[in-house]
Structure formats: C-alpha cells, structure tokens
Design a protein around this motif. Sequence first.
Motif, PDB file in Angstrom:
ATOM      1  N   LEU A 258       6.839  58.373   4.692  1.00 55.47           N
ATOM      2  CA  LEU A 258       7.913  58.999   3.934  1.00 55.47           C
ATOM      3  C   LEU A 258       8.464  58.077   2.843  1.00 55.47           C
ATOM      4  O   LEU A 258       9.015  58.551   1.847  1.00 55.47           O
ATOM      5  CB  LEU A 258       9.056  59.420   4.871  1.00 55.47           C
ATOM      6  CG  LEU A 258       8.754  60.567   5.838  1.00 55.47           C
ATOM      7  CD1 LEU A 258       9.871  60.695   6.868  1.00 55.47           C
ATOM      8  CD2 LEU A 258       8.581  61.879   5.092  1.00 55.47           C
TER       9      LEU A 258
ATOM     10  N   MET B 199      14.323  64.398   6.947  1.00 53.24           N
ATOM     11  CA  MET B 199      13.476  64.254   5.760  1.00 53.24           C
ATOM     12  C   MET B 199      12.262  65.169   5.824  1.00 53.24           C
ATOM     13  O   MET B 199      11.866  65.766   4.829  1.00 53.24           O
ATOM     14  CB  MET B 199      13.065  62.788   5.607  1.00 53.24           C
ATOM     15  CG  MET B 199      14.233  61.843   5.314  1.00 53.24           C
ATOM     16  SD  MET B 199      13.754  60.086   5.282  1.00 53.24           S
ATOM     17  CE  MET B 199      12.731  60.050   3.787  1.00 53.24           C
TER      18      MET B 199
ATOM     19  N   ASN C 145      18.684  57.082   3.434  1.00 52.05           N
ATOM     20  CA  ASN C 145      19.144  58.223   4.234  1.00 52.05           C
ATOM     21  C   ASN C 145      19.744  57.784   5.560  1.00 52.05           C
ATOM     22  O   ASN C 145      20.697  58.400   6.047  1.00 52.05           O
ATOM     23  CB  ASN C 145      17.988  59.195   4.482  1.00 52.05           C
ATOM     24  CG  ASN C 145      17.656  60.034   3.266  1.00 52.05           C
ATOM     25  OD1 ASN C 145      18.540  60.474   2.548  1.00 52.05           O
ATOM     26  ND2 ASN C 145      16.370  60.248   3.016  1.00 52.05           N
ATOM     27  N   LEU C 146      19.191  56.713   6.141  1.00 50.85           N
ATOM     28  CA  LEU C 146      19.725  56.203   7.405  1.00 50.85           C
ATOM     29  C   LEU C 146      21.139  55.675   7.200  1.00 50.85           C
ATOM     30  O   LEU C 146      22.025  55.893   8.039  1.00 50.85           O
ATOM     31  CB  LEU C 146      18.807  55.108   7.954  1.00 50.85           C
ATOM     32  CG  LEU C 146      19.204  54.512   9.307  1.00 50.85           C
ATOM     33  CD1 LEU C 146      19.175  55.573  10.404  1.00 50.85           C
ATOM     34  CD2 LEU C 146      18.272  53.347   9.667  1.00 50.85           C
TER      35      LEU C 146
ATOM     36  N   ILE D 277       7.792  56.880   9.120  1.00 53.12           N
ATOM     37  CA  ILE D 277       8.777  56.271   8.216  1.00 53.12           C
ATOM     38  C   ILE D 277       8.083  55.643   7.012  1.00 53.12           C
ATOM     39  O   ILE D 277       8.508  55.821   5.860  1.00 53.12           O
ATOM     40  CB  ILE D 277       9.624  55.231   8.969  1.00 53.12           C
ATOM     41  CG1 ILE D 277      10.558  55.921   9.962  1.00 53.12           C
ATOM     42  CG2 ILE D 277      10.427  54.365   7.987  1.00 53.12           C
ATOM     43  CD1 ILE D 277      11.289  54.984  10.897  1.00 53.12           C
TER      44      ILE D 277
ATOM     45  N   GLU E 296      17.193  56.961  13.858  1.00 48.84           N
ATOM     46  CA  GLU E 296      15.980  56.962  13.050  1.00 48.84           C
ATOM     47  C   GLU E 296      15.198  58.264  13.229  1.00 48.84           C
ATOM     48  O   GLU E 296      14.675  58.830  12.271  1.00 48.84           O
ATOM     49  CB  GLU E 296      15.107  55.765  13.426  1.00 48.84           C
ATOM     50  CG  GLU E 296      15.663  54.413  13.023  1.00 48.84           C
ATOM     51  CD  GLU E 296      16.678  53.850  14.004  1.00 48.84           C
ATOM     52  OE1 GLU E 296      17.089  52.697  13.849  1.00 48.84           O
ATOM     53  OE2 GLU E 296      17.077  54.589  14.955  1.00 48.84           O
TER      54      GLU E 296
ATOM     55  N   VAL F 273      14.395  60.931  10.215  1.00 48.91           N
ATOM     56  CA  VAL F 273      13.008  61.303   9.913  1.00 48.91           C
ATOM     57  C   VAL F 273      12.856  62.820   9.990  1.00 48.91           C
ATOM     58  O   VAL F 273      12.239  63.444   9.117  1.00 48.91           O
ATOM     59  CB  VAL F 273      12.029  60.612  10.886  1.00 48.91           C
ATOM     60  CG1 VAL F 273      10.649  61.246  10.806  1.00 48.91           C
ATOM     61  CG2 VAL F 273      11.929  59.121  10.553  1.00 48.91           C
TER      62      VAL F 273
ATOM     63  N   GLU G 145      13.483  55.056   0.753  1.00 50.64           N
ATOM     64  CA  GLU G 145      14.207  56.332   0.824  1.00 50.64           C
ATOM     65  C   GLU G 145      14.733  56.568   2.233  1.00 50.64           C
ATOM     66  O   GLU G 145      15.854  57.067   2.419  1.00 50.64           O
ATOM     67  CB  GLU G 145      13.285  57.482   0.418  1.00 50.64           C
ATOM     68  CG  GLU G 145      13.984  58.837   0.416  1.00 50.64           C
ATOM     69  CD  GLU G 145      13.074  59.974  -0.010  1.00 50.64           C
ATOM     70  OE1 GLU G 145      13.542  61.137  -0.016  1.00 50.64           O
ATOM     71  OE2 GLU G 145      11.883  59.712  -0.321  1.00 50.64           O
ATOM     72  N   PHE G 146      13.942  56.197   3.245  1.00 53.41           N
ATOM     73  CA  PHE G 146      14.383  56.341   4.625  1.00 53.41           C
ATOM     74  C   PHE G 146      15.630  55.504   4.882  1.00 53.41           C
ATOM     75  O   PHE G 146      16.606  55.978   5.481  1.00 53.41           O
ATOM     76  CB  PHE G 146      13.272  55.942   5.592  1.00 53.41           C
ATOM     77  CG  PHE G 146      13.750  55.754   7.005  1.00 53.41           C
ATOM     78  CD1 PHE G 146      13.973  56.846   7.825  1.00 53.41           C
ATOM     79  CD2 PHE G 146      14.008  54.481   7.506  1.00 53.41           C
ATOM     80  CE1 PHE G 146      14.445  56.685   9.125  1.00 53.41           C
ATOM     81  CE2 PHE G 146      14.467  54.306   8.800  1.00 53.41           C
ATOM     82  CZ  PHE G 146      14.688  55.410   9.607  1.00 53.41           C
ATOM     83  N   GLN G 147      15.615  54.249   4.477  1.00 57.30           N
ATOM     84  CA  GLN G 147      16.763  53.359   4.702  1.00 57.30           C
ATOM     85  C   GLN G 147      18.013  53.898   4.012  1.00 57.30           C
ATOM     86  O   GLN G 147      19.127  53.792   4.543  1.00 57.30           O
ATOM     87  CB  GLN G 147      16.442  51.947   4.210  1.00 57.30           C
ATOM     88  CG  GLN G 147      15.415  51.200   5.037  1.00 57.30           C
ATOM     89  CD  GLN G 147      15.905  50.894   6.446  1.00 57.30           C
ATOM     90  OE1 GLN G 147      17.086  50.974   6.758  1.00 57.30           O
ATOM     91  NE2 GLN G 147      14.971  50.534   7.324  1.00 57.30           N
TER      92      GLN G 147
END
Length: 237
Positions: free
Chosen positions: A171, A96, A179-180, A168, A89, A93, A175-177
Amino acid sequence: RDPTKRALSQVFHFGVSREKMEPTDANLRGELRSSFYRNYYLRDLCLANCAGANIRHDVDEDDPAFHRRRIQELLDGYDFIGVTELMAESLVVLQMLLGLATADVVQLSAKKNGGYDGGGYKGRCYYIFKSFVSPGMEQYLASDEWQGKTEGDRLLHRAAVQSLRRTIHRLGVEEFQDNLGKYHRAMELAQEQCQDEAVFPCSAGGVKRPSNYSNCHFVDSGCGHQCLDRIAEAGVI
C-alpha cells in the motif's frame, strides 16, 4: 491473537469470571488440556475441507505438512485477517483497502479488564477478571505439551503478521504511516468526547440495564456510535 494469550483470556473470561472457577494452576491446566484448545484457529476459521479440522483428536493436527496446508488455505480463502496485537495497524490497512475514511474505523472499547461483560450470559453482568500467569503456569505454557498443542495456531499467527506487513509495504509505508497517525489522533479525540456518552448494557457497578437503554448497535458492540457519527460529521475526526 497470540494463541496462548487468546486461550488464557478465554479461560479467565468464561471459566473464572462467569463460572467462578478458582484460577489455580491445576484448574487452568485442566481447562487448557481440553481438546478444544488444540489448534483452535485452524479448526474454527476453516473454510473448506473442514471435516478433519473439526475432529478434536485428528491425528493430522500434529503433522507440520497439515499445518502448512491448512494455513495456506486460510490465507488464500480470507480477504483480510486482522491481528489483535496490531489492531490499529490492521484497522488502518482495512480502511485503505476499502477506501474508507478514518472516522469509519474509529470505535470505543466495550470490554476491558476490570469491567463488566455485555450482560448477555444468563441475563446478568459478570465482572471480567484480569488474567495472570503464575510461575507454575509459565512452566506449563513453555512445555512441549502446550507448544505442540498450539503449533499450528502459532504458525498461523506469524503468517498473519507477515501478511499484514507485506500488505502495508504494498500500500505504501509513507501513506500508511500518515493514515495511522490520523487514526491515533482520531481515537484520542473519540475517547475524550464520546466515551462518557457510550451507554453499555452493564453499568460501571455491574447492573444490567434495560435493552432499550443502551446506545449500542448490537449487545455491547458499536456503543456510543451516535456521538462518533456526530463528531465525524462535524469534522472533528
């Protein structure tokens, strides 16, 4: 990293693995009672007004107000603080925030329990023994002595986790999930295609290789980067 896990890892890495210290309860307690482990993060990460933070027996280190003030200084002073338990994570982050591609944060692990270190200490390879906690050490680590000794670091660790989670949300969780998920898939592909091409300073049998033989950026960091670059350019990750 959780300060207790970090301290144990350090004692086992340097004391047990390198210096051949017997990991008895008495020996481990003796190491952890060193002033070196008193709120290690608050001292080691200090950016300003560090004189007091670098005094091993500073009376202010037991003051909750001192802890809060020092933690706020660190949160304000650092642009980014990653969390070991949330390494994936943290890297996503950071990716991003800096506008990087997934391939830019993919890596191969160099240090694992049951393997060898980077071979830089005394010019030889040392086997890394896995840390463990006996019932007696569990009791010590839960004691007022140890909890008080690491109170500031535990507060900083929790603050870093909270800060990461807030970032998170700022952001965008969706979108974070996304990219993760890309990061985890890229890491799997990197391990499958590049792990065998990584040449570390120490062989699987603990033999120190010549400095020009490994394919690392520095010591045992960035090993196998040529393969990672190649599959990134091919669009595999």
